[in-house]
Design an enzyme around this catalytic site. Structure first.
Site, PDB file in Angstrom:
ATOM      1  N   ASP A   1      80.730 -14.637 -25.672  1.00  0.00           N
ATOM      2  CA  ASP A   1      80.667 -15.854 -26.486  1.00  0.00           C
ATOM      3  C   ASP A   1      81.258 -17.059 -25.759  1.00  0.00           C
ATOM      4  OD1 ASP A   1      79.394 -14.615 -28.597  1.00  0.00           O
ATOM      5  OD2 ASP A   1      81.258 -14.079 -29.615  1.00  0.00           O
ATOM      6  N   GLY A   2      82.317 -16.846 -24.962  1.00  0.00           N
ATOM      7  CA  GLY A   2      82.906 -17.955 -24.227  1.00  0.00           C
ATOM      8  C   GLY A   2      81.932 -18.574 -23.244  1.00  0.00           C
TER       9      GLY A   2
ATOM     10  N   ASP B   1     100.530 -25.896 -40.406  1.00  0.00           N
ATOM     11  CA  ASP B   1     100.744 -25.655 -38.981  1.00  0.00           C
ATOM     12  C   ASP B   1      99.641 -26.291 -38.138  1.00  0.00           C
ATOM     13  OD1 ASP B   1     103.017 -24.245 -39.475  1.00  0.00           O
ATOM     14  OD2 ASP B   1     102.194 -22.272 -38.997  1.00  0.00           O
TER      15      ASP B   1
ATOM     16  N   TYR C   1      87.374 -19.217 -35.722  1.00  0.00           N
ATOM     17  CA  TYR C   1      88.772 -19.409 -36.115  1.00  0.00           C
ATOM     18  C   TYR C   1      88.893 -19.750 -37.602  1.00  0.00           C
ATOM     19  CZ  TYR C   1      93.665 -20.888 -35.315  1.00  0.00           C
ATOM     20  OH  TYR C   1      95.030 -21.007 -35.323  1.00  0.00           O
ATOM     21  N   SER C   2      87.957 -20.543 -38.115  1.00  0.00           N
ATOM     22  CA  SER C   2      88.010 -20.933 -39.522  1.00  0.00           C
ATOM     23  C   SER C   2      87.976 -19.720 -40.441  1.00  0.00           C
ATOM     24  CB  SER C   2      86.832 -21.869 -39.846  1.00  0.00           C
ATOM     25  OG  SER C   2      86.819 -22.212 -41.214  1.00  0.00           O
TER      26      SER C   2
ATOM     27  N   SER D   1      89.181 -16.744 -39.764  1.00  0.00           N
ATOM     28  CA  SER D   1      90.506 -16.129 -39.697  1.00  0.00           C
ATOM     29  C   SER D   1      91.525 -16.907 -40.510  1.00  0.00           C
ATOM     30  CB  SER D   1      90.966 -16.038 -38.233  1.00  0.00           C
ATOM     31  OG  SER D   1      90.084 -15.252 -37.466  1.00  0.00           O
TER      32      SER D   1
END
Length: 307
Positions: free
Chosen positions: A80-81, A184, A197-198, A200
């Site tokens: 994916d990267g 945070d 990320y969203s 998670s």
């Protein structure tokens, strides 16, 4: 008659990707294609350091040499990267990408190495469809001057540095009144990034064709701070409402330090990520296979025998 042109982007850290890239180039040349190769490293944004707070390359300057609008397609070999990096390199040229997984998760990849011969056959026969997905243009301004910019397929994350306290973020969406979020960090993501990320951070999964963005606080200090989904026609401006430095990361790849008076502007990009699809896209199937969504529960016994 000029030869058709194709490109190959590969992860040069992985020996298997290097080997397969060479093999694909030889096959394309044998079939009469002019082929260009580049590594995914050209799309890596890099991380700034306190002594060098900006690593800035303009969005349109990441495209490798010889890769232009004349390329009919490009093949990406990696995880994916590498896919994220390849789209930062090639989206400004509108080149569609066939993504081949040589990594682990491969959520963004279309096919696997063991299916590559069949995939190449369909590709050369032009037996495929193109799916377009929205990207973000992320820009950092300091004293009204453009300091940093990047394309993003997944998300922009702004968060506190380690060992610092919780931050405040003033966020304005379109012409709506600004809101203050204590957390945070915050995530602004595309539908494609809703499974990154969203997800998670507790955000919803959004199917790729929905024209929205989402704002997800990271560990918010309020029961009222929840993920917000809004139209992707709305620009977003983020102001750090804190007295110390923060860190911005794009697509988990790189970014820059954000000072208290900086402004981050996020808008839907004029460039799109163009995925080559060898079969009709079934998003729920991918969610099930990659993330385990919607798997049937194991039936419980109807009765239990007591000793």
């Amino acid at each position: 008659m000029p030869k058709p042109k194709a490109g190959i982007i590969y992860n040069d850290i992985k020996p298997i990707a290097c080997k397969v890239a060479t093999e694909i180039q030889a096959k394309l040349v044998d079939c009469g294609w002019e082929t260009f190769m580049a590594t995914g490293a050209g799309g890596i944004l890099e991380y700034s350091t306190p002594g060098s707070p900006v690593c800035h390359t303009r969005i349109e300057q990441l495209t490798p040499s010889n890769f232009d609008h004349d390329l009919e397609f490009a093949i990406v070999l990696g995880g994916d990267g590498t896919v994220l990096s390849a789209f930062r390199q090639l989206a400004p040229c509108g080149i569609p990408l066939l993504t081949v997984n040589t990594g682990h998760m491969g959520f963004l990849t279309e096919t696997y190495l063991n299916h590559l011969p069949q995939a190449l056959e369909k590709l050369l026969e032009r037996d495929y469809e193109i799916e377009e997905r929205s990207m973000l243009a992320v820009k950092v301004f300091r004293n009204q001057a453009l300091l940093w910019e990047a394309l993003s397929l997944n998300e922009m994350v702004l968060h506190r540095e380690p060992l610092t306290s919780m931050c405040h973020f003033e966020i304005q969406i379109g012409s709506h009144a600004p809101v203050d979020i204590a957390a945070d960090g915050v995530i602004i993501s595309t539908p494609t990034g809703s499974t990154a990320y969203s997800l998670s951070a507790g955000g919803p999964v959004v199917t790729p064709e929905v024209p929205v963005l989402q704002l997800a606080p990271i560990c918010p200090h309020s029961l009222a701070s929840r993920t917000l989904v809004f139209s992707d026609r709305e620009p977003v401006n983020v102001f750090p409402a804190t007295s110390y430095r923060m860190v911005m990361v794009v697509d988990g790849n790189g970014g820059c330090y954000i000072l208290p008076d900086d402004r981050i502007n996020i808008e839907k990009s004029i460039y799109k990520a163009r995925f080559i699809r060898l079969q009709p896209q079934e998003f729920f199937r991918i969610l099930r296979e990659k993330l385990g969504w919607g798997l049937p529960h194991i039936a419980k016994p109807t009765s239990v025998e007591l000793p």
